[in-house]
Design a protein around this motif. Structure first.
Motif, PDB file in Angstrom:
ATOM      1  N   CYS A 211       0.759  -1.029  -0.320  1.00  0.00           N
ATOM      2  CA  CYS A 211      -0.079  -0.317  -0.014  1.00  0.00           C
ATOM      3  C   CYS A 211       1.054   1.220   0.204  1.00  0.00           C
ATOM      4  O   CYS A 211       0.522   2.065   0.290  1.00  0.00           O
ATOM      5  CB  CYS A 211      -0.749  -0.018   1.103  1.00  0.00           C
ATOM      6  SG  CYS A 211      -0.202  -0.282   2.916  1.00  0.00           S
ATOM      7  N   GLY A 212       2.278   1.532  -0.339  1.00  0.00           N
ATOM      8  CA  GLY A 212       3.153   2.428  -0.479  1.00  0.00           C
ATOM      9  C   GLY A 212       3.815   2.743   0.556  1.00  0.00           C
ATOM     10  O   GLY A 212       3.517   4.144   0.813  1.00  0.00           O
ATOM     11  N   VAL A 213       4.443   2.288   0.669  1.00  0.00           N
ATOM     12  CA  VAL A 213       6.008   3.234   1.761  1.00  0.00           C
ATOM     13  C   VAL A 213       6.026   4.426   1.747  1.00  0.00           C
ATOM     14  O   VAL A 213       6.254   4.456   2.217  1.00  0.00           O
ATOM     15  CB  VAL A 213       7.376   1.883   1.485  1.00  0.00           C
ATOM     16  CG1 VAL A 213       7.746   2.239   3.160  1.00  0.00           C
ATOM     17  CG2 VAL A 213       6.307   0.580   2.101  1.00  0.00           C
ATOM     18  N   GLU A 214       6.498   4.498   0.027  1.00  0.00           N
ATOM     19  CA  GLU A 214       6.860   5.496  -0.239  1.00  0.00           C
ATOM     20  C   GLU A 214       5.774   7.136   0.299  1.00  0.00           C
ATOM     21  O   GLU A 214       5.931   8.074   0.714  1.00  0.00           O
ATOM     22  CB  GLU A 214       7.598   6.022  -1.543  1.00  0.00           C
ATOM     23  CG  GLU A 214       8.784   4.984  -1.823  1.00  0.00           C
ATOM     24  CD  GLU A 214      10.511   5.956  -0.562  1.00  0.00           C
ATOM     25  OE1 GLU A 214      10.527   6.591  -0.379  1.00  0.00           O
ATOM     26  OE2 GLU A 214      11.182   4.373  -0.422  1.00  0.00           O
ATOM     27  N   GLU A 215       4.456   6.718  -0.380  1.00  0.00           N
ATOM     28  CA  GLU A 215       3.709   7.410   0.007  1.00  0.00           C
ATOM     29  C   GLU A 215       3.584   7.947   1.980  1.00  0.00           C
ATOM     30  O   GLU A 215       3.345   9.213   1.782  1.00  0.00           O
ATOM     31  CB  GLU A 215       2.763   7.251  -0.707  1.00  0.00           C
ATOM     32  CG  GLU A 215       1.091   8.053  -0.214  1.00  0.00           C
ATOM     33  CD  GLU A 215       1.282   9.404  -1.064  1.00  0.00           C
ATOM     34  OE1 GLU A 215       0.554  10.428  -1.002  1.00  0.00           O
ATOM     35  OE2 GLU A 215       2.497   9.660  -1.880  1.00  0.00           O
ATOM     36  N   THR A 216       3.828   6.840   2.620  1.00  0.00           N
ATOM     37  CA  THR A 216       3.664   7.069   3.828  1.00  0.00           C
ATOM     38  C   THR A 216       5.016   7.965   3.946  1.00  0.00           C
ATOM     39  O   THR A 216       4.513   8.544   5.027  1.00  0.00           O
ATOM     40  CB  THR A 216       3.281   5.981   4.339  1.00  0.00           C
ATOM     41  OG1 THR A 216       2.300   5.000   4.457  1.00  0.00           O
ATOM     42  CG2 THR A 216       3.473   6.205   6.096  1.00  0.00           C
TER      43      THR A 216
END
Length: 228
Positions: free
Chosen positions: A168-173
């Motif tokens: 679910c998007g580590v970089e987005e977090t």
């Protein structure tokens, strides 16, 4: 018994009502991070999406003053009963994410929120087990709100510890937390076999490009974010 072994035994001894998320690999990974944070008796700790109360109880055993929230009434009852059985004082509040503690401040916020991508966008009813894992198409229905509101809950030098899937998007977090002024990083990673929910959704997840044809493990990450 080693600290890790004792911790695993404690998590395994918790009682859960039907439909309440029981401690699993993500819980254990986050418990290790919480233990490493060095919780002390003068700290206030908040456990968001407490489920069985496993992480709240760990913080209480380490001496902290602990609050916990969950949108599931069954989870709230479960966490309260587990705290009573363990002889620890934990304030368990019913409500959505950080809503029940708006305006309050903590030294550590720990969270294992729903993060599994789902084919539907509607949120499950709070009495259904899926409320503990379903998080919309991108898996970020809860994550985005936690990222947006956590800084306001933290005292200076306060810390967020959060676990979620690489799906679910580590970089987005990291980007969202940084945008609120927190200093953040990935402090731990683990790869675990797909669980029942992921296995059931594999065709859809592969169609979405979230899981490759040959992948058979899920990446879990611990994100640590600190307020200046």
């Amino acid at each position: 018994m080693t600290t890790a072994a004792a911790q695993a035994a404690d998590l395994g001894n918790l009682w859960t009502l039907p439909g309440v998320y029981a401690p699993q690999a993500d819980t254990h990974l986050l418990a290790q991070a919480l233990h490493a944070e060095g919780i002390t008796a003068d700290m206030d700790v908040l456990d968001v999406c407490t489920g069985s109360g496993a992480l709240a109880l760990l913080a209480a055993r380490m001496g902290a003053r602990v609050s916990a929230t969950d949108i599931s009434r069954r989870a709230v009852i479960t966490a309260r009963l587990n705290a009573a059985r363990a002889g620890h004082r934990v304030r368990v509040l019913h409500g959505d994410l950080t809503g029940p503690v708006t305006g309050q401040h903590f030294d550590v916020v720990v969270s294992n929120p729903p993060y599994v991508p789902a084919p539907h966008t509607r949120r499950p009813h709070s009495h259904r087990p899926a409320i503990a894992w379903d998080a919309g198409h991108g898996g970020r229905q809860a994550l985005d709100r936690i990222c947006a509101h956590t800084r306001d809950l933290l005292r200076p030098h306060g810390v967020l510890l959060m676990v979620h899937s690489g799906l679910c998007g580590v970089e987005e977090t990291l980007r969202q937390l940084t945008a609120t002024g927190l200093h953040c990083s990935v402090t731990d990673r683990s790869y675990v076999p797909f669980g029942p929910v992921i296995i059931k959704r594999l065709p859809w997840l592969r169609d979405q490009g979230l899981i490759g044809a040959d992948e058979d493990t899920e990446e879990l990450v611990i994100i640590r974010a600190e307020r200046s």
